[in-house]
Design a protein around this motif. Sequence first.
Motif, PDB file in Angstrom:
ATOM      1  N   SER A 148       0.838  -1.199   0.000  1.00 34.46           N
ATOM      2  CA  SER A 148       0.000   0.000   0.000  1.00 34.46           C
ATOM      3  C   SER A 148       0.870   1.245   0.000  1.00 34.46           C
ATOM      4  O   SER A 148       1.910   1.287   0.666  1.00 34.46           O
ATOM      5  N   GLY A 149       0.419   2.245  -0.741  1.00 36.26           N
ATOM      6  CA  GLY A 149       1.087   3.541  -0.717  1.00 36.26           C
ATOM      7  C   GLY A 149       0.502   4.459   0.340  1.00 36.26           C
ATOM      8  O   GLY A 149       1.116   5.457   0.707  1.00 36.26           O
ATOM      9  N   GLY A 150      -0.710   4.156   0.794  1.00 34.39           N
ATOM     10  CA  GLY A 150      -1.302   4.913   1.884  1.00 34.39           C
ATOM     11  C   GLY A 150      -2.100   6.136   1.499  1.00 34.39           C
ATOM     12  O   GLY A 150      -2.834   6.670   2.330  1.00 34.39           O
ATOM     13  N   LEU A 151      -2.000   6.606   0.252  1.00 31.36           N
ATOM     14  CA  LEU A 151      -2.730   7.819  -0.142  1.00 31.36           C
ATOM     15  C   LEU A 151      -4.243   7.645  -0.035  1.00 31.36           C
ATOM     16  O   LEU A 151      -4.965   8.616   0.146  1.00 31.36           O
ATOM     17  N   ILE A 152      -4.690   6.415  -0.135  1.00 28.91           N
ATOM     18  CA  ILE A 152      -6.126   6.144  -0.098  1.00 28.91           C
ATOM     19  C   ILE A 152      -6.745   6.516   1.241  1.00 28.91           C
ATOM     20  O   ILE A 152      -7.972   6.665   1.351  1.00 28.91           O
ATOM     21  N   SER A 153      -5.938   6.698   2.287  1.00 27.47           N
ATOM     22  CA  SER A 153      -6.485   6.930   3.627  1.00 27.47           C
ATOM     23  C   SER A 153      -7.405   8.143   3.691  1.00 27.47           C
ATOM     24  O   SER A 153      -8.392   8.146   4.434  1.00 27.47           O
ATOM     25  N   SER A 154      -7.109   9.169   2.891  1.00 27.94           N
ATOM     26  CA  SER A 154      -7.963  10.362   2.941  1.00 27.94           C
ATOM     27  C   SER A 154      -9.288  10.168   2.216  1.00 27.94           C
ATOM     28  O   SER A 154     -10.117  11.077   2.188  1.00 27.94           O
ATOM     29  N   LEU A 155      -9.526   8.971   1.666  1.00 29.07           N
ATOM     30  CA  LEU A 155     -10.858   8.670   1.132  1.00 29.07           C
ATOM     31  C   LEU A 155     -11.895   8.786   2.240  1.00 29.07           C
ATOM     32  O   LEU A 155     -13.038   9.176   1.990  1.00 29.07           O
ATOM     33  N   ALA A 156     -11.487   8.480   3.473  1.00 30.58           N
ATOM     34  CA  ALA A 156     -12.405   8.546   4.610  1.00 30.58           C
ATOM     35  C   ALA A 156     -12.824   9.972   4.935  1.00 30.58           C
ATOM     36  O   ALA A 156     -13.772  10.176   5.696  1.00 30.58           O
ATOM     37  N   ALA A 157     -12.144  10.958   4.358  1.00 31.18           N
ATOM     38  CA  ALA A 157     -12.554  12.356   4.523  1.00 31.18           C
ATOM     39  C   ALA A 157     -13.526  12.781   3.443  1.00 31.18           C
ATOM     40  O   ALA A 157     -14.074  13.886   3.496  1.00 31.18           O
ATOM     41  N   ARG A 158     -13.774  11.889   2.469  1.00 31.73           N
ATOM     42  CA  ARG A 158     -14.581  12.262   1.314  1.00 31.73           C
ATOM     43  C   ARG A 158     -15.864  11.443   1.171  1.00 31.73           C
ATOM     44  O   ARG A 158     -16.795  11.864   0.497  1.00 31.73           O
ATOM     45  N   ILE A 159     -15.876  10.243   1.762  1.00 32.81           N
ATOM     46  CA  ILE A 159     -17.084   9.426   1.767  1.00 32.81           C
ATOM     47  C   ILE A 159     -17.279   8.902   3.196  1.00 32.81           C
ATOM     48  O   ILE A 159     -16.370   9.004   4.020  1.00 32.81           O
ATOM     49  N   LYS A 216     -17.397   4.217   7.289  1.00 35.52           N
ATOM     50  CA  LYS A 216     -17.593   2.762   7.226  1.00 35.52           C
ATOM     51  C   LYS A 216     -17.485   2.233   5.801  1.00 35.52           C
ATOM     52  O   LYS A 216     -16.972   1.132   5.578  1.00 35.52           O
ATOM     53  N   LEU A 217     -17.975   2.988   4.841  1.00 37.92           N
ATOM     54  CA  LEU A 217     -17.857   2.550   3.451  1.00 37.92           C
ATOM     55  C   LEU A 217     -16.402   2.583   3.002  1.00 37.92           C
ATOM     56  O   LEU A 217     -15.929   1.674   2.309  1.00 37.92           O
ATOM     57  N   ALA A 218     -15.667   3.624   3.401  1.00 35.31           N
ATOM     58  CA  ALA A 218     -14.243   3.692   3.073  1.00 35.31           C
ATOM     59  C   ALA A 218     -13.510   2.487   3.645  1.00 35.31           C
ATOM     60  O   ALA A 218     -12.692   1.853   2.963  1.00 35.31           O
ATOM     61  N   MET A 219     -13.801   2.140   4.891  1.00 36.93           N
ATOM     62  CA  MET A 219     -13.118   1.015   5.526  1.00 36.93           C
ATOM     63  C   MET A 219     -13.518  -0.316   4.892  1.00 36.93           C
ATOM     64  O   MET A 219     -12.708  -1.253   4.834  1.00 36.93           O
ATOM     65  N   GLU A 220     -14.746  -0.399   4.399  1.00 31.71           N
ATOM     66  CA  GLU A 220     -15.155  -1.610   3.683  1.00 31.71           C
ATOM     67  C   GLU A 220     -14.297  -1.805   2.440  1.00 31.71           C
ATOM     68  O   GLU A 220     -13.837  -2.918   2.159  1.00 31.71           O
ATOM     69  N   LEU A 221     -14.077  -0.741   1.710  1.00 27.88           N
ATOM     70  CA  LEU A 221     -13.249  -0.821   0.511  1.00 27.88           C
ATOM     71  C   LEU A 221     -11.802  -1.149   0.862  1.00 27.88           C
ATOM     72  O   LEU A 221     -11.161  -1.974   0.212  1.00 27.88           O
ATOM     73  N   LEU A 222     -11.273  -0.498   1.902  1.00 28.74           N
ATOM     74  CA  LEU A 222      -9.862  -0.640   2.229  1.00 28.74           C
ATOM     75  C   LEU A 222      -9.541  -1.969   2.902  1.00 28.74           C
ATOM     76  O   LEU A 222      -8.548  -2.626   2.556  1.00 28.74           O
TER      77      LEU A 222
END
Length: 245
Positions: A127-138, A141-147
């Motif tokens: 993982s590069g980790g950039l995806i973590s800020s997805l949780a600031a945009r959606i 719980k849905l972000a964590m489901e994807l991740l």
Amino acid sequence: MSTVRYTSNKGVAEILIDRADKYNVITHDVVRELNAAWRRFDASDDRVAILAAAGDRAFTAGADLRDIPHDLWKAIPGVGVQVEKPIIAVTAGLVVGGGLVLVQFADLAVAADNTVFSYPEAKVGFSGGLISSLAARIPHKLAMELLLLGGSIDARRAYEAGLVNRVVPVGQQLEVARELAAQIAANAPLVTTLLKRFVGQVLPKGPTELAAHARAGIEEINASEDFREGIAAFAEKRTPRFAGR
């Protein structure tokens, strides 16, 4: 051969990942050319950019796992290149891994109804980790489901979660994005730039994003004329003549 195409029309830049035969997989070349495209856009008179990909099978199937571009951050607008003008992502088919990162950092998104978003890094083992800020945009719980599950969501669920602005039949996504882009391009550019900048200050930033900002700044210095002049002056035992660029 170029893997990213840049065209401009009436204040709208269109940046296209052009590897349809390879599901627009993200390679080192794609990263390098996207970085150059964002720099070109930021320096241009274009007021808004559309980021799309060739074909309807995949916006991108993600990173090339045979030779992973671990410097993906350089291809991400607002991370590898500071871009204060609006960006619209246009998707169809698969949106995997780094493709989802590109969409999350866009300001608007138009998805064809066959779009499927997924983030399988937990299944792959890196993982590069950039995806973590997805949780600031959606929703969190849905972000964590994807991740955490490495699962997927379709275009309709992405729309309901606020990840995309429009869901349209396959083949209409670029046309709709162009309509939105034309509306933005007709607005006051100082205002759209200001609002994007302020929103960027409101949104939380993950640790990888902050680290990338620092690294990008350092690389700007190390690639500058002043850096080369300073090293040359030291070697030649003279006073450096810095130009501020």
